[in-house]
Design an enzyme around this catalytic site. Structure first.
Site, PDB file in Angstrom:
ATOM      1  N   LYS A  22       0.840  -1.217   0.000  1.00  0.00           N
ATOM      2  CA  LYS A  22       0.000   0.000   0.000  1.00  0.00           C
ATOM      3  C   LYS A  22       0.869   1.260   0.000  1.00  0.00           C
ATOM      4  O   LYS A  22       0.656   2.175  -0.780  1.00  0.00           O
ATOM      5  CB  LYS A  22      -0.897  -0.009   1.238  1.00  0.00           C
ATOM      6  CG  LYS A  22      -1.599   1.310   1.479  1.00  0.00           C
ATOM      7  CD  LYS A  22      -2.362   1.328   2.782  1.00  0.00           C
ATOM      8  CE  LYS A  22      -1.530   1.579   3.999  1.00  0.00           C
ATOM      9  NZ  LYS A  22      -1.312   2.982   4.374  1.00  0.00           N
ATOM     10  N   ASN A  23       1.856   1.300   0.897  1.00  0.00           N
ATOM     11  CA  ASN A  23       2.626   2.534   1.033  1.00  0.00           C
ATOM     12  C   ASN A  23       3.517   2.812  -0.173  1.00  0.00           C
ATOM     13  O   ASN A  23       3.873   3.959  -0.434  1.00  0.00           O
ATOM     14  CB  ASN A  23       3.448   2.524   2.328  1.00  0.00           C
ATOM     15  CG  ASN A  23       2.562   2.757   3.542  1.00  0.00           C
ATOM     16  OD1 ASN A  23       1.401   3.113   3.409  1.00  0.00           O
ATOM     17  ND2 ASN A  23       3.107   2.530   4.735  1.00  0.00           N
ATOM     18  N   CYS A 117      -3.035  13.021  13.652  1.00  0.00           N
ATOM     19  CA  CYS A 117      -3.917  11.864  13.622  1.00  0.00           C
ATOM     20  C   CYS A 117      -3.748  11.109  14.928  1.00  0.00           C
ATOM     21  O   CYS A 117      -2.961  11.519  15.783  1.00  0.00           O
ATOM     22  CB  CYS A 117      -3.640  10.986  12.420  1.00  0.00           C
ATOM     23  SG  CYS A 117      -2.104  10.131  12.528  1.00  0.00           S
ATOM     24  N   ARG A 122       2.434  14.525  13.633  1.00  0.00           N
ATOM     25  CA  ARG A 122       2.868  14.376  12.241  1.00  0.00           C
ATOM     26  C   ARG A 122       3.049  15.703  11.502  1.00  0.00           C
ATOM     27  O   ARG A 122       2.317  16.004  10.554  1.00  0.00           O
ATOM     28  CB  ARG A 122       1.932  13.433  11.499  1.00  0.00           C
ATOM     29  CG  ARG A 122       1.855  12.083  12.178  1.00  0.00           C
ATOM     30  CD  ARG A 122       0.927  11.127  11.495  1.00  0.00           C
ATOM     31  NE  ARG A 122       1.592  10.324  10.482  1.00  0.00           N
ATOM     32  CZ  ARG A 122       1.021   9.285   9.889  1.00  0.00           C
ATOM     33  NH1 ARG A 122      -0.193   8.924  10.206  1.00  0.00           N
ATOM     34  NH2 ARG A 122       1.667   8.585   8.983  1.00  0.00           N
ATOM     35  N   ASP A 307       4.908   0.385  12.062  1.00  0.00           N
ATOM     36  CA  ASP A 307       3.628  -0.168  11.599  1.00  0.00           C
ATOM     37  C   ASP A 307       3.433  -1.630  12.002  1.00  0.00           C
ATOM     38  O   ASP A 307       2.373  -2.211  11.754  1.00  0.00           O
ATOM     39  CB  ASP A 307       3.507  -0.024  10.073  1.00  0.00           C
ATOM     40  CG  ASP A 307       3.234   1.422   9.663  1.00  0.00           C
ATOM     41  OD1 ASP A 307       3.021   2.268  10.549  1.00  0.00           O
ATOM     42  OD2 ASP A 307       3.241   1.700   8.446  1.00  0.00           O
ATOM     43  N   ARG A 400      -8.498   0.000   5.133  1.00  0.00           N
ATOM     44  CA  ARG A 400      -7.611   0.982   4.485  1.00  0.00           C
ATOM     45  C   ARG A 400      -6.350   0.321   3.965  1.00  0.00           C
ATOM     46  O   ARG A 400      -5.747   0.799   3.004  1.00  0.00           O
ATOM     47  CB  ARG A 400      -7.184   2.063   5.504  1.00  0.00           C
ATOM     48  CG  ARG A 400      -8.252   3.072   5.848  1.00  0.00           C
ATOM     49  CD  ARG A 400      -7.660   4.148   6.731  1.00  0.00           C
ATOM     50  NE  ARG A 400      -6.353   4.514   6.219  1.00  0.00           N
ATOM     51  CZ  ARG A 400      -5.374   5.063   6.919  1.00  0.00           C
ATOM     52  NH1 ARG A 400      -5.553   5.337   8.193  1.00  0.00           N
ATOM     53  NH2 ARG A 400      -4.214   5.353   6.364  1.00  0.00           N
TER      54      ARG A 400
END
Ligand code: UD1
Length: 432
Positions: A22-23, A117, A122, A307, A400
């Protein structure tokens, strides 16, 4: 509202195919807009973050043709708008990569300022510092970031990042590939997806050397051309299934991965007593006997990924002894531990950066809520290991970044369903 319901206690067994990262894909899609020619990207994960970003580029005029579920053709020739709507940035932070790519190609871009978030504040000071070094004026006005190349085209420069940032590294690469002259980025992020972005851009005619090392050197080019490119496998999805094997006492082979990208994860699994076998493009994790306590600190790549921190913590709740998990990337990434404690875990968070975990014999199923993407996955892992039923709310966060998470777990023998109503929950409980 969709929920996962899990009946825990089944050791996971079998093999699972890992999707594209995804990233990485979040960086490759904006990169496709750096040329007017078509760019075909394969191995895209079918997850909501990617689908929202594709909608965002279509909204500014790019042509987005779905070839199949995992393959898309993007044509940037028709981009007609250089301002990205707040609605997209609000849903996915990474839409701010459109700043780098639009600024690089058109000398101008406007994107809403991403907020903080749940995992931390961030800031984006390093992105701004980089754009300014390349000769852009950056204005923060009414919640928007407006950036313009003061001389029409960006100019290469020497940039030193004060903190290692994946996002800033990617944004500056996107902006600098078509700048006039050379750019040197020192102290960049070395994550596999930074390397993937450089590889795709090089296949489009860019000249980027050193991605994945401490210094990235970019020779600006006048134009980029079409390419066909395949996204690298998702390191974090793979790691999540590896820890799912560990926490359930299972035997799982994750397939279609790059084992080198998983080394920090593999090494921690070995520390806690799992057997890990590496093959060319797969890794098998076998958990026999109880897990052992360990210490871990999250770090930029090649360190242990932030993560993976919640999934690791979920496993350590069942490891014999006292473990510590130190979070060094984000300042607020332990909120979910309250939910694990409600399942019988013994986790104490000291300050905001260290969790001290006393291993328990077993977890009990409970009704919990996913506070964010990776913490949501961790709660599912805990549910797979717990006695009884676990209901996980807010699985929109999990969607997501994980394609068909419950389906893949079912393929490994897990008793998990996605439900939308009380009746479905009752039906599952009767059958499970
Ligand atoms: C990316 C990943 C995210 C992962 C994170 C760290 C994507 C789309 N997201 O997020 O999943 O958790 O890397 O591996 O790839 N920072 C600053 N100033 C800046 C930029 C960052 O101080 O201008 C700080 C952040 O607050 C954080 C640290 O640097 O403490 C690392 O953040 P960064 O690597 O930028 O994370 P993201 O790119 O947002």
């Amino acid at each position: 509202m969709e929920q996962y319901v899990i009946k825990g206690g089944t050791p996971l067994k079998g093999s699972v195919n890992i999707c594209g990262a995804k990233n990485a894909a979040l960086a490759l899609i904006p990169a496709a807009l750096l040329t007017e020619e078509p760019v075909v990207i394969s191995n895209l994960p079918d997850v909501s973050d990617i689908n929202i970003l594709l909608d965002a580029i279509a909204a500014i005029g790019a042509r987005v043709e779905r070839i199949n579920r995992h393959k898309v053709r993007i044509v940037g020739a028709t981009v007609s708008q250089l301002s990205v709507d707040y609605g997209y940035v609000d849903k996915i932070r990474a839409s701010y990569y459109l700043l780098g790519s639009l600024l690089g190609r058109f000398g101008e871009a406007e994107v809403a300022m991403p907020g903080g978030c749940v995992i931390g504040a961030r800031p984006i000071d390093q992105h701004i510092k980089g754009f300014e070094a390349l000769g852009a004026k950056v204005l923060l006005e009414n919640g928007q970031i407006k950036t313009t190349a003061t001389q029409g085209r960006l100019k290469g420069n020497h940039i030193y990042f004060d903190v290692v940032s994946v996002g800033a590294t990617i944004n500056i690469i996107l902006a600098a590939v078509m700048a006039e002259g050379n750019t040197i980025i020192e102290n960049p992020a070395k994550e596999p997806h930074v390397v993937d972005l450089a590889n795709m851009l090089n296949s489009m005619g860019a000249s980027i050397r050193g991605a994945g090392t401490d210094v990235i050197r970019i020779k600006g080019v006048d134009r980029l051309h079409k390419t066909e490119y395949t996204v690298i496998p998702d390191q974090i999805e793979a790691g999540t299934f590896m820890f799912a094997a560990a926490v359930t006492g299972g035997d799982v082979t994750v397939k279609k991965v790059i084992p080198k990208h998983l080394e920090s994860i593999t090494s921690k699994l070995v520390d806690i007593g799992c057997e890990v076998m590496e093959y060319d493009d797969s890794v098998r994790v076998v958990a026999r006997g109880p897990l052992r306590a360990t210490q871990v600190k999250t770090l930029p790549y090649p360190g242990f990924p932030t993560d993976m921190q919640p999934q690791m913590t979920a496993a350590l709740t069942l490891a014999q002894g006292l473990s510590t998990v130190t979070e060094s990337i984000f300042e607020n990434r332990f909120k979910y531990t309250g939910e694990l404690n409600r399942m019988g875990a013994k986790i104490k968070v000291e300050g905001s950066s260290t969790a001290i975990i006393t291993g328990v014999k077993g977890l009990q199923g409970a009704h919990v809520s996913a506070p964010d993407l990776r913490a949501g996955a961790a709660l599912v892992l805990a549910g797979l290991a717990a006695d009884g039923y676990t209901e996980v709310d807010d699985i929109k966060y999990i969607n997501r970044g994980y394609e068909n998470f419950h389906g893949k777990l079912q393929g490994l023998g897990a008793s998990i369903v996605k439900v939308e109503s009380e009746e479905e929950i009752e039906r599952f409980k009767k059958m499970a």
